[in-house]
Every structure is written in structure tokens, then in C-alpha cells.
Scaffold this motif. Sequence first.
Motif, PDB file in Angstrom:
ATOM      1  N   THR A   1      -2.073 -12.921  -2.725  1.00 21.03           N
ATOM      2  CA  THR A   1      -3.240 -13.797  -2.610  1.00 21.03           C
ATOM      3  C   THR A   1      -2.920 -15.002  -1.738  1.00 21.03           C
ATOM      4  O   THR A   1      -3.742 -15.436  -0.945  1.00 21.03           O
TER       5      THR A   1
ATOM      6  N   CYS B   1      -3.251 -13.793   1.850  1.00 21.75           N
ATOM      7  CA  CYS B   1      -4.616 -13.519   2.292  1.00 21.75           C
ATOM      8  C   CYS B   1      -5.443 -14.798   2.396  1.00 21.75           C
ATOM      9  O   CYS B   1      -6.382 -14.867   3.182  1.00 21.75           O
TER      10      CYS B   1
ATOM     11  N   THR C   1      -9.103  -8.749   6.620  1.00 25.72           N
ATOM     12  CA  THR C   1      -8.254  -7.833   5.877  1.00 25.72           C
ATOM     13  C   THR C   1      -6.890  -7.825   6.537  1.00 25.72           C
ATOM     14  O   THR C   1      -6.721  -8.325   7.654  1.00 25.72           O
ATOM     15  N   ILE C   2      -5.957  -7.209   5.861  1.00 22.13           N
ATOM     16  CA  ILE C   2      -4.594  -7.175   6.425  1.00 22.13           C
ATOM     17  C   ILE C   2      -4.579  -6.443   7.758  1.00 22.13           C
ATOM     18  O   ILE C   2      -3.805  -6.773   8.661  1.00 22.13           O
TER      19      ILE C   2
ATOM     20  N   LEU D   1      -5.053  -6.942  -0.580  1.00 21.25           N
ATOM     21  CA  LEU D   1      -4.796  -7.197   0.831  1.00 21.25           C
ATOM     22  C   LEU D   1      -6.073  -6.994   1.642  1.00 21.25           C
ATOM     23  O   LEU D   1      -6.250  -7.578   2.703  1.00 21.25           O
TER      24      LEU D   1
ATOM     25  N   ALA E   1     -10.942 -10.115   1.575  1.00 20.87           N
ATOM     26  CA  ALA E   1     -11.814 -10.459   2.692  1.00 20.87           C
ATOM     27  C   ALA E   1     -13.277 -10.447   2.288  1.00 20.87           C
ATOM     28  O   ALA E   1     -14.109 -11.115   2.890  1.00 20.87           O
TER      29      ALA E   1
ATOM     30  N   SER F   1     -12.711 -16.607  -2.623  1.00 19.39           N
ATOM     31  CA  SER F   1     -11.375 -16.038  -2.501  1.00 19.39           C
ATOM     32  C   SER F   1     -10.315 -16.939  -3.124  1.00 19.39           C
ATOM     33  O   SER F   1      -9.208 -16.509  -3.392  1.00 19.39           O
TER      34      SER F   1
END
Lengths: 390, 365
Positions: free
Chosen positions: B61, B64, B71-72, B203, B207, B212
Amino acid sequence: MRRIKKSIMTCCCISILFMGGCWDRIDIEDMGLACGVGVDYQESSAKRLTPEFTIQFVVPKVLAGENGGGGSQAEPFQNLTMDESSLFEAGREASTVTSRSPNYAHLKVLVISKEAAQSINLLQLLNFFFRDHEIRRTVHVLISEEKASEILSIKGTKDPVPALKLLSITENMEKKTAKMPPILSLGDFSEKMSASSSFLVQKVQKFKEGVQIIGAAVIKGNTQKMIGELNEDETFGINCITGEAKAGAVTGVDKETDKIISYEIDRLKSSIKSKVNGEDISYTVNINTEGRLSEDWIPKSDAFNEKFIRNAEKQVEREFMRLMEAGLAKTQKELKVDVAGFGESLRINQPKVWKKVKKNWEERFPEASIDINVKVKIRQFQTQGRKMNK
Amino acid sequence: MNSSNEKITFIQATVVLTMTIIGVGIVTLPRVSAEEVQTPDIWISMILGGGISIVVAFFITKLCLQFKGMTIYQFSPILVGKWAGFVFNLFIIMYFILVAGYQARSMAEVLRAYLLDKTPIEVVIIVYIAVGVYIVISGIYSIVKLLQIYFPVVLVFILLMLALSITNVDFNNLRPVLGGGFIPVLKGIKPTTLSLAGIESYLILMAYMHQSKKAMKAAAVGIFIALFLYILIVIAVIGALTVDEVRLLTWPTLELVKSIEMKVLLLERFESFFIILWVITTFTSFIMNFHFASLGLSQVFKKAYKPFVYGLIPFVYLCAMYPEDINGVFKLGGYIGNMAIVVAGIIPILLLIIAFIRRKRNAKN
């Protein structure tokens, strides 16, 4: 309009193709419901020991038609006996003689003959039952004095299907009697074997016209074979030590008058305490039981008198001691097996010691000294306290 | 899809994580961990494993949060360069495809063993994937809503199963606690932590999250619920069957369910109900992983999402059918576990360190 009708028709026709049902459907009428199986040992010239496999099917038609006048003499069950080198194959061979191949999903009872249990390694013999996905872990296991196929063909008068009758009798252990060991399911069997500990199995034998489940067969964990049996008293004693004797009657003899006193167990609690002193392992077993006075033959008995009750408790305690000592003498000293959970108590309370002695526990166990204390408490004497007025 | 202004809420994020974690583990975890631990202390290993998972969740977290709304797949090229990012992404996508295939195959193996004996396993898998595609194609928000519907069902079924098996549980089988010292417990940490794999979904999921910043909390709650259910299952299975026995059984949890017999409730053959639970739990993990794989491809190649979903069908199917037999399936489970360490542990921590160094450098400049 016509076009719509046509298209609906086409849709229906096509959908039939997809609605045939699943691959695995079996109509219930086509199933051969096996409710009991028996395993015997077949003396043969072959190099390998060959088991003999008996499957008992229920015939629902006859069962359902029972109250229909009883005109037909058909049996509500059918026994099939096969001998093959493996039990699985024998089960499959059954399909060569019966129109309904056996389905084991409703199997209730497994009977192994004493001969088979003594001569064939049970872990190997029962592998099929542990492995098959239809067979449940709750199947009750019994060991029979006579041939299993014979036991499975003795039909009861109240319960016409032998396997179901056996099933009901095994369940009496919990409520009525402690003269048989507790129900042993296939799952328990596997658990005991996987820990290679010894255990008791209910034993069934012929009794006059019918069958009787009494006493126990002793299976030794290391060799996975039956090595002996306990009579009803010894079984009762072991049940007391394990605390499984939740119900049952104990009859003591009054010392003074030499008459009997019957006690019924309502509650029984046992605790096994282990004590380790260097290399010596000793145990104290405490039994506490409460119950009722059910019968006495002493002419001048007077249950309204506290003294009489105390005396009765003493006599019953003596009987309890006798039973347990008999059980221990047989298992610990003679057969040299631990079936009453002494090793289990060590495993839980002294894990370090247990780790050391685990490997050759049953060689060490016969040397352990065991003290037993029994406390009987008569809580009630039911409707009549005195036989005669003084 | 990103044009949608819908967002995943806190509760949804929690539910998704729990449902992604709970999967094949419900039937395999007891044996795999008993094999390693060999004493009844597996539940202690589980708690430690849960702790590790939460630490991992913290790193994920944290990482991110630095790239909000990405996104990753999108931020790894920014962080480590185009080609290295591409390799990372491809590895992660491969992992998700393998997990999806593994879930499908395990589901089918259990179904074959207990229910559909004669139905070809290929058919079961194809039907399963087809249903999966149907939901995956409609995107993350539909999937999340479906999981939200399934969540109470799964919860009730697991708790019902545990309640019914309580009479079979003998607590002596769980004793002695720490009888073999702490070493067996440590041995059990790897399988138990891996059974909680699923946190890597954050991960990607973060998004789409509404808040978040609360992701860490959602992750912790999600892991906790899954951990709690898994611990209960392990305690029930070990308590009812003993450690020695569990090591012998292919599907210990199913054997526990099969030994449920309640004469009072006229209840036998509870395994039929359990199969429903089983299909649902694997299905939720399956669709999540399937979705992540196809989303990854679409973001890496910057193309539309739907064709990749269809395009992945044969790959997922091949992964599912790759193991030759049941032992092959377990082996694949082992490989996936090792990959999970990389995807959920090593890659995020590596990226986090790089991000940290970069920020320091930027601050200097």
C-alpha cells in the motif's frame, strides 16, 4: 405466426441435445445400495492371502412391501460373496453377478472376521475403504468371532436387514451398556493406525439365533493386527479408565450378606495423571461416578438409611476396582498394549518425555505402575427404598 | 473502462481481498502445513503468517500510494525504466494466469473426486472458464459487486460447516501447545503465509479505490477475516482428524465434512453443500486473477481490454491442464507459492526502495 411456431419448435429440438443431463447421473432405481460389507480370510493355495468380500445390498422393494400382507418370502437384503486378490476387484466382480453394481455411499457397517484380522495386516486390508471416495468415515467397524459372511446373514426379527441391526446395536454403547467398547468408525480406525497406537474394536458373535455385540478385539498399533480379545468385564474396566462408560450397570456383592447390589452409571468422569520420575513413569487414575441404585437382593436393605447407601457405595467401588484391575491386567500385563490412553496423557502433559519413549512405548508401558482411585456416589434409589417394614 | 467514474469503496476492497485469499487453501492448507509442522501448533504458524502478510500489505500500500490512480503495470515502467518494467509486468501477468489455471484445475480435481466421476475434467474446466469469462469481460466493478454478493454466502457456509463439525472436534488432538518447541512452528510459516497470498491484488486494485489512503486498513481487515476463517478451519480439521491423519489425506477438509453426520437434523452427506462453497470460493479467486492478467496485458500493450480476455482463455486452459495428475497440481501449487513470494514480496519492496532513492535524489536536485 407460423414462422414463430417453427422457430420455437427448432429451439426446443436443439435444446434437447443440451439437456440430456450430466455424465454422472445414476437413476436411483439402478443403484445397488450396499449397507454392509464383510471381510473374511480365505484359506487358499494361492501365494498371497486372499480376502473374501461379502457385500450386503438392501432390496428396497421388499422393505417397502413389508406391511403388504407378507405373502412373499423374499428377503429384504441380498448378500454377495466374492473372493479376489483385492477388495476393490472383488467389488467390481460383484458387477458380474448382480444387475445393480454396488454403491458404497450409504455403507453403514464393516464386519471383519477375527481370522482375517489376526492374519492380515489391517492397514493393508482396509486401504480400499480409506481410499474410496464413496465410503464415509462414519462407517462402523466390527470384528466378528465367526465368519463375517455368516454374521451378515443372520437376520433380526425387528430389524430385517442384518447390517442395519448391527448398526443399531453398536449405538447402544452410548446409552445402555459399557460391555462393549465405544463405536469405532472407519475414520477413528485410520486415525489410530496413523498414530500407530493400539485400540479396541467392538466384537460381534453369534448368540443363540441372533447376534450379540460384547467384549472387544484388541488391535496392536505396531503390527496392525488383532492380537487378542477382552471379555465383557475387561472391556468394562477399560471403558471406565478412558471415561467412556457413560452408561451401564455394575453389580457388586455385599460382603456381609453375600447378596448382590446393582448400580447404574449416570455420570462417569475419569482423569489419568502421569508422573515421571527419572526413568520411571507412573500413573494415577481417578474415577468419579454418580448414579442410582437399581436393584439389591439384600433382605433387610434400607435405602432411607444413609449408612446402607454408604455401604452400598463401598461394595460397588470394590466391583469397579475389580473390573478395572481385570482390564489392566489383561491389556497392560498380558497383551502388553496401551488401549486406555495412558500414552495420550503423557503426550499431552509431558511432550518432552513422550518424544523419548514414543518409539518403544508399548515396551515401556507394561512396567509403568498404575494407581486407581474410585469414588462412587449413589444419588438416588428410585421408587422403592425398603423391601419390608421393620 | 477507466472512463467510468465508479470507485471501489472501503468495504468492497475488504471483501475483494478476503475472497481473493480464500481459495484452494481451504482444502489443501491443513495437509500442506501439517506436513511441515507435524505438531498441532499449526494455528500459531497461521497467526505468524498473518503478521507477515500484514507487513507485506503495508509495503504494497505504501508503494501504490505514491502513484495514485495507477496500477503496477502503469507505474513500474516509470519507476524502473521501460524494459525492466516490461519484464516485471510480464512476470506478474504470468503469475496471475498460472494462479487462475491452478484454481480452475484444483476446483475440477475435487469435483472429479467427489461428485462428477465420469465427466471429463476438460469439460468441467471449460465450463468454469466460460462462466468466468462472462463476468471478467464486464470489468472490475461488476466483479467486485459479484464478490460482494458471494461474500455472505461463503461466510455462512464456512461457519455452518464448522458449527456442524464441532462435535467431531476433540481438543486433546490440539494439545500439547508448543509440545515440540518453537522450531516446528517456524517451519510452518512458509506454507501458512503463502496460503494467505492474494494481497498482491492491491497492486492493481488500489488504482480503482475511492479512498486509497484507507487501503492499508482495508487490507488489514481483509487479511484478518481470511486468517480467522483459515485458523478455524485448521483447528477443526486437526481437532477432528489428528495431525498424523491429516498428513495421509488428499483433501483433509473434505474428509472432515464427510464425517459430519447429524442424526438429529437428519443431515448426512453435507459434502454436497460443501462442493457449492468450494466452487464459489475458487471461482472468486479465479475471476480476480483472470481479470488482473487480462487487465495487465491491456495496460502493458495499451490496447483494449476485451480482446485480451478472450485471448487469454487458451492460456488459462493450458495452465489448468498442464499438470498431468494430482501430484502435478500440488507441485504447481508449490511453484505458484514461490512466485507469490516474488510478486507480493520482492517486487514491491524493490520498487519501494527504488522509489525512495529516486525521491531522495530528486529532493537533492
